[in-house]
Design an enzyme around this catalytic site. Structure first.
Site, PDB file in Angstrom:
ATOM      1  N   CYS A   1       6.531 -11.322   3.447  1.00 27.21           N
ATOM      2  CA  CYS A   1       5.607 -10.991   2.364  1.00 27.21           C
ATOM      3  C   CYS A   1       4.819 -12.213   1.920  1.00 27.21           C
ATOM      4  CB  CYS A   1       6.393 -10.422   1.188  1.00 27.21           C
ATOM      5  SG  CYS A   1       7.710 -11.519   0.630  1.00 27.21           S
TER       6      CYS A   1
ATOM      7  N   GLU B   1       8.933  -5.672  -5.771  1.00 27.88           N
ATOM      8  CA  GLU B   1       8.469  -6.845  -4.994  1.00 27.88           C
ATOM      9  C   GLU B   1       7.701  -6.290  -3.811  1.00 27.88           C
ATOM     10  OE1 GLU B   1       8.624  -9.883  -5.771  1.00 27.88           O
ATOM     11  OE2 GLU B   1      10.182  -9.966  -7.301  1.00 27.88           O
ATOM     12  N   LEU B   2       6.384  -6.433  -3.839  1.00 30.01           N
ATOM     13  CA  LEU B   2       5.561  -5.656  -2.907  1.00 30.01           C
ATOM     14  C   LEU B   2       4.782  -6.547  -1.938  1.00 30.01           C
ATOM     15  CD1 LEU B   2       4.376  -3.102  -5.590  1.00 30.01           C
ATOM     16  CD2 LEU B   2       6.467  -3.089  -4.223  1.00 30.01           C
TER      17      LEU B   2
ATOM     18  N   GLU C   1      -3.092  -6.607   4.445  1.00 31.79           N
ATOM     19  CA  GLU C   1      -1.901  -7.380   4.808  1.00 31.79           C
ATOM     20  C   GLU C   1      -1.588  -7.105   6.278  1.00 31.79           C
ATOM     21  OE1 GLU C   1       1.933  -6.024   3.265  1.00 31.79           O
ATOM     22  OE2 GLU C   1       2.540  -8.097   3.030  1.00 31.79           O
TER      23      GLU C   1
ATOM     24  N   TRP D   1      12.758  -4.177   6.083  1.00 24.64           N
ATOM     25  CA  TRP D   1      13.417  -4.633   7.311  1.00 24.64           C
ATOM     26  C   TRP D   1      13.205  -6.106   7.594  1.00 24.64           C
ATOM     27  CZ3 TRP D   1       9.480  -6.557  10.212  1.00 24.64           C
ATOM     28  CH2 TRP D   1       8.225  -5.975  10.080  1.00 24.64           C
ATOM     29  N   ASN D   2      12.254  -6.766   6.932  1.00 26.60           N
ATOM     30  CA  ASN D   2      11.883  -8.098   7.425  1.00 26.60           C
ATOM     31  C   ASN D   2      12.905  -9.172   7.089  1.00 26.60           C
ATOM     32  OD1 ASN D   2      11.059  -7.930   4.702  1.00 26.60           O
ATOM     33  ND2 ASN D   2       9.565  -9.548   5.012  1.00 26.60           N
TER      34      ASN D   2
ATOM     35  N   GLY E   1       9.256  -3.796  -0.760  1.00 27.39           N
ATOM     36  CA  GLY E   1       8.621  -3.081   0.346  1.00 27.39           C
ATOM     37  C   GLY E   1       7.116  -3.052   0.148  1.00 27.39           C
TER      38      GLY E   1
ATOM     39  N   LYS F   1      19.990   1.140  -0.345  1.00 27.26           N
ATOM     40  CA  LYS F   1      19.503   1.812   0.864  1.00 27.26           C
ATOM     41  C   LYS F   1      18.696   0.811   1.680  1.00 27.26           C
ATOM     42  CE  LYS F   1      15.867   3.977   1.840  1.00 27.26           C
ATOM     43  NZ  LYS F   1      15.741   3.288   3.162  1.00 27.26           N
ATOM     44  N   PRO F   2      19.276   0.356   2.811  1.00 25.62           N
ATOM     45  CA  PRO F   2      18.515  -0.572   3.650  1.00 25.62           C
ATOM     46  C   PRO F   2      17.475   0.168   4.488  1.00 25.62           C
ATOM     47  CG  PRO F   2      20.697  -0.204   4.603  1.00 25.62           C
ATOM     48  CD  PRO F   2      20.627   0.630   3.341  1.00 25.62           C
TER      49      PRO F   2
HETATM   50  P1  NAD Z   1       8.244   0.027   3.355  1.00 24.80           P
HETATM   51  O1  NAD Z   1       7.584   0.141   2.028  1.00 24.80           O
HETATM   52  O2  NAD Z   1       7.735   0.859   4.464  1.00 24.80           O
HETATM   53  O3  NAD Z   1       9.799   0.360   3.237  1.00 24.80           O
HETATM   54  C1  NAD Z   1      10.632  -0.317   2.303  1.00 24.80           C
HETATM   55  C2  NAD Z   1      11.832   0.560   1.982  1.00 24.80           C
HETATM   56  O4  NAD Z   1      11.397   1.730   1.278  1.00 24.80           O
HETATM   57  C3  NAD Z   1      12.599   1.064   3.206  1.00 24.80           C
HETATM   58  O5  NAD Z   1      13.982   1.028   2.924  1.00 24.80           O
HETATM   59  C4  NAD Z   1      12.119   2.499   3.331  1.00 24.80           C
HETATM   60  O6  NAD Z   1      13.053   3.324   3.998  1.00 24.80           O
HETATM   61  C5  NAD Z   1      11.972   2.888   1.861  1.00 24.80           C
HETATM   62  N1  NAD Z   1      11.070   4.012   1.575  1.00 24.80           N
HETATM   63  C6  NAD Z   1      10.013   4.440   2.288  1.00 24.80           C
HETATM   64  N2  NAD Z   1       9.407   5.477   1.646  1.00 24.80           N
HETATM   65  C7  NAD Z   1      10.101   5.689   0.494  1.00 24.80           C
HETATM   66  C8  NAD Z   1       9.964   6.606  -0.591  1.00 24.80           C
HETATM   67  N3  NAD Z   1       8.988   7.514  -0.639  1.00 24.80           N
HETATM   68  N4  NAD Z   1      10.849   6.539  -1.604  1.00 24.80           N
HETATM   69  C9  NAD Z   1      11.836   5.610  -1.604  1.00 24.80           C
HETATM   70  N5  NAD Z   1      12.025   4.725  -0.590  1.00 24.80           N
HETATM   71  C10 NAD Z   1      11.160   4.761   0.445  1.00 24.80           C
HETATM   72  O7  NAD Z   1       8.192  -1.520   3.723  1.00 24.80           O
HETATM   73  P2  NAD Z   1       8.645  -2.221   5.070  1.00 24.80           P
HETATM   74  O8  NAD Z   1       7.683  -1.857   6.166  1.00 24.80           O
HETATM   75  O9  NAD Z   1      10.096  -2.002   5.284  1.00 24.80           O
HETATM   76  O10 NAD Z   1       8.444  -3.763   4.664  1.00 24.80           O
HETATM   77  C11 NAD Z   1       7.228  -4.413   4.749  1.00 24.80           C
HETATM   78  C12 NAD Z   1       6.554  -4.529   3.393  1.00 24.80           C
HETATM   79  O11 NAD Z   1       7.444  -5.101   2.449  1.00 24.80           O
HETATM   80  C13 NAD Z   1       5.356  -5.449   3.418  1.00 24.80           C
HETATM   81  O12 NAD Z   1       4.316  -4.870   2.671  1.00 24.80           O
HETATM   82  C14 NAD Z   1       5.853  -6.701   2.733  1.00 24.80           C
HETATM   83  O13 NAD Z   1       4.866  -7.484   2.136  1.00 24.80           O
HETATM   84  C15 NAD Z   1       6.799  -6.140   1.732  1.00 24.80           C
HETATM   85  N6  NAD Z   1       7.746  -7.163   1.307  1.00 24.80           N
HETATM   86  C16 NAD Z   1       7.630  -7.693   0.041  1.00 24.80           C
HETATM   87  C17 NAD Z   1       8.490  -8.705  -0.365  1.00 24.80           C
HETATM   88  C18 NAD Z   1       8.395  -9.332  -1.735  1.00 24.80           C
HETATM   89  O14 NAD Z   1       9.327 -10.013  -2.136  1.00 24.80           O
HETATM   90  N7  NAD Z   1       7.316  -9.143  -2.469  1.00 24.80           N
HETATM   91  C19 NAD Z   1       9.466  -9.169   0.514  1.00 24.80           C
HETATM   92  C20 NAD Z   1       9.541  -8.603   1.783  1.00 24.80           C
HETATM   93  C21 NAD Z   1       8.683  -7.597   2.165  1.00 24.80           C
END
Ligand code: NAD
Length: 498
Positions: free
Chosen positions: A290, A254-255, A392, A157-158, A232, A181-182
């Protein structure tokens, strides 16, 4: 990027896109404005695993023809899709600000990065994807870059638009089809953008479904999905890797990050612009990036002076309020679970004896009280292993800690399960020497976070911050398989009996 904004105040309804059709559902979920949670910004469809299967089937059916479409034509489709995106920016910016909470300038920045990358991916594609032919003593070898098939793109979402377009452009240009899937925490602007872009491709090339882990599980287990492009959290990625292991899917991950800023003894604490850059690299997008600098280590010889000047600079730059306030620099946190997570880390630090100092100005106390706002803070006196330092936080707080010598400073930076980006602050040559020893995908000198991002170069993490790279040529090649075609002169092993 100074277009007039086209503000729509009625709730926006977005749908799934399956095989070129907008698909609604009876049940819808709501997305509220984090600055004013009583205000519904829009609705999204409640998709099921069956919807995800239909979207994957559509993408799989569209794949053979799209993969065979000449590269130049695929690029032309993408350029038209980019033009649609560009036209929509006056509407996308306020929608993103309202559903996400990020100030208008920040939403415009996200559009700018999205466009810059998509344009660049088109510009480099012909050279990067060209087949290579080598004549050698044993005949001829042709190496082609083939598409992989159906890509499941799962985004957070960020930065919902930047982190979706970072995947859409290279994947489709390279000849793959996609189901995106957003995140349900900021689904509206990205869905509008994808809806318009999808119309510029043959049906089934770009699909989108909504949902969370339920739908995500289908996208990561379905045998027709060849590649997962996920941005994520690291914890979510562990589930995804398990789900995808049965069918050995290719993955770009990308985590999370816990990026460090290392301030050297020769950093000039009186350099106001540098100090402002450091503050911005801690608090932009309310700290929800991130690659934001999430812990700051300062050489003890300048620590006290640094803290004084840092607080001064932060108080000047940080102005918390609604995304549309003309003076705002920092909006609310995007969602309540995130507020609770950051509060927990701050409370924990306080309970261990750290000092939590509020920063900046609140523009309107009434607005602040209503939304998911947090007063930004700097945490002093935390221990090196405290959760506020090693986890984090992804929010508007940052620990600033002293270190005694450079070796220790480098160790503290590297002592993390993460390794996304990092920054070194000080005299340039000195900072460069130190930068080479840091374990991170990107290290920036005297700047940090998106201020030092260059989409022409690969971006990604060491260690548990991810696998693979986005942006740069590598960000395009990550959506291809290497295919070697050998035409040997002889083609037989010399020692095989007749
Ligand atoms: P999240 O991991 O909670 O969710 C990310 C996506 O995954 C969402 O679309 C969510 O619906 C989906 N999802 C959740 N559980 C799932 C599953 N079991 N199987 C498949 N999909 C699933 O992350 P968030 O809270 O949306 O974003 C924040 C995180 O993202 C932070 O840790 C941040 O550092 C990371 N991030 C990393 C980068 C990068 O480029 N490395 C960039 C932006 C954000």
């Amino acid at each position: 990027m100074q277009e007039e904004l086209r503000m729509v105040t009625e709730p926006v309804v977005v749908q799934a896109i399956i095989n070129g059709e907008r698909v609604d559902t009876e049940k819808r979920y709501t997305r509220e404005n984090p600055a004013n949670p009583e205000e519904i910004v829009g609705y999204g469809p409640v998709n099921t695993r069956e919807d995800a299967v239909r979207a994957i089937d559509a993408a799989a059916a569209a794949f053979p023809a799209w993969a065979q479409t000449p590269l130049r034509e695929r690029i032309a489709h993408m350029r038209r899709a980019i033009a649609r995106f560009r036209e929509a920016i006056p509407e996308l910016v306020p929608l993103l600000s309202r559903e996400h909470g990020k100030p208008v300038y920040d939403a415009q920045g996200e559009m700018f990065v999205s466009l810059a990358w998509m344009d660049y991916a088109c510009d480099i594609a012909e050279e990067a994807l060209a087949e290579k032919v080598e004549q050698h003593e044993n005949g001829k070898t042709i190496i082609t870059r083939d598409p992989m098939g159906v890509v499941a793109a799962i985004t957070p979402w960020n930065y919902p638009l930047a982190l979706s377009t970072i995947k859409i452009a290279p994947a489709l240009i390279a000849g793959n089809t996609m189901v995106l899937k957003p995140s349900p925490f900021a689904p509206l602007a990205v869905s509008k953008a994808v809806e318009w872009m999808a119309g510029e491709f043959p049906a089934g090339v770009l699909n989108m479904v909504h949902g969370d882990a339920d739908v995500g599980v289908e996208l990561t287990t379905n045998p027709k999905v060849a590649k997962i492009a996920f941005t994520g959290g690291t914890k979510t990625a562990t589930h995804i890797m398990k789900s995808a292991s049965d069918t050995i899917k290719n993955m770009t991950l990308e985590l999370g990050g816990n990026d460090a800023a290392l301030v050297l003894s020769d950093f000039d604490v009186n350099d106001e612009r540098a100090m402002r850059r450091l503050v911005i690299s801690n608090f932009l997008t309310t700290g929800q990036i991130c690659m934001i600098a999430k812990r700051v280590y300062v050489h003890r010889s300048i620590y006290d002076a640094f803290v004084e000047k840092y607080i001064e600079a932060a108080n000047k730059w940080i102005r918390v309020g609604d995304a549309f306030h003309p003076d705002v620099t920092i909006g609310p946190v995007n969602n309540l679970p995130q507020v609770r997570h950051v509060e927990r880390l701050i409370e924990d630090a306080r309970s261990r004896g750290a000092k939590v100092i509020p920063l900046g100005r609140i523009l309107d106390e009434n607005v602040f009280a209503k939304g998911y706002f947090m007063q930004p803070t700097v945490v002093l006196g935390a221990g090196y292993d405290d959760p506020i330092v090693v986890e984090e936080q992804f929010g508007p707080t940052v620990p600033v800690l002293p270190y005694d010598d450079e070796e220790q400073g480098i160790q503290l930076v590297n002592n993390s399960i993460y390794g996304l980006t990092s920054s070194v602050w000080g005299e340039e040559e000195h900072a460069l020497r130190v930068a080479r020893r840091i374990e991170a995908g990107t290290t920036m000198i005297n700047t940090a976070a998106v201020q030092g991002l260059d989409i022409r170069y690969p971006f990604g993490g060491f260690k548990q911050s991810g696998i693979g790279r986005e942006y740069g040529v590598e960000g395009l090649l990550g959506y291809t398989e290497l295919h070697v075609i050998n035409v040997p002169k002889v083609g037989e092993l010399p020692n095989i009996p007749e």
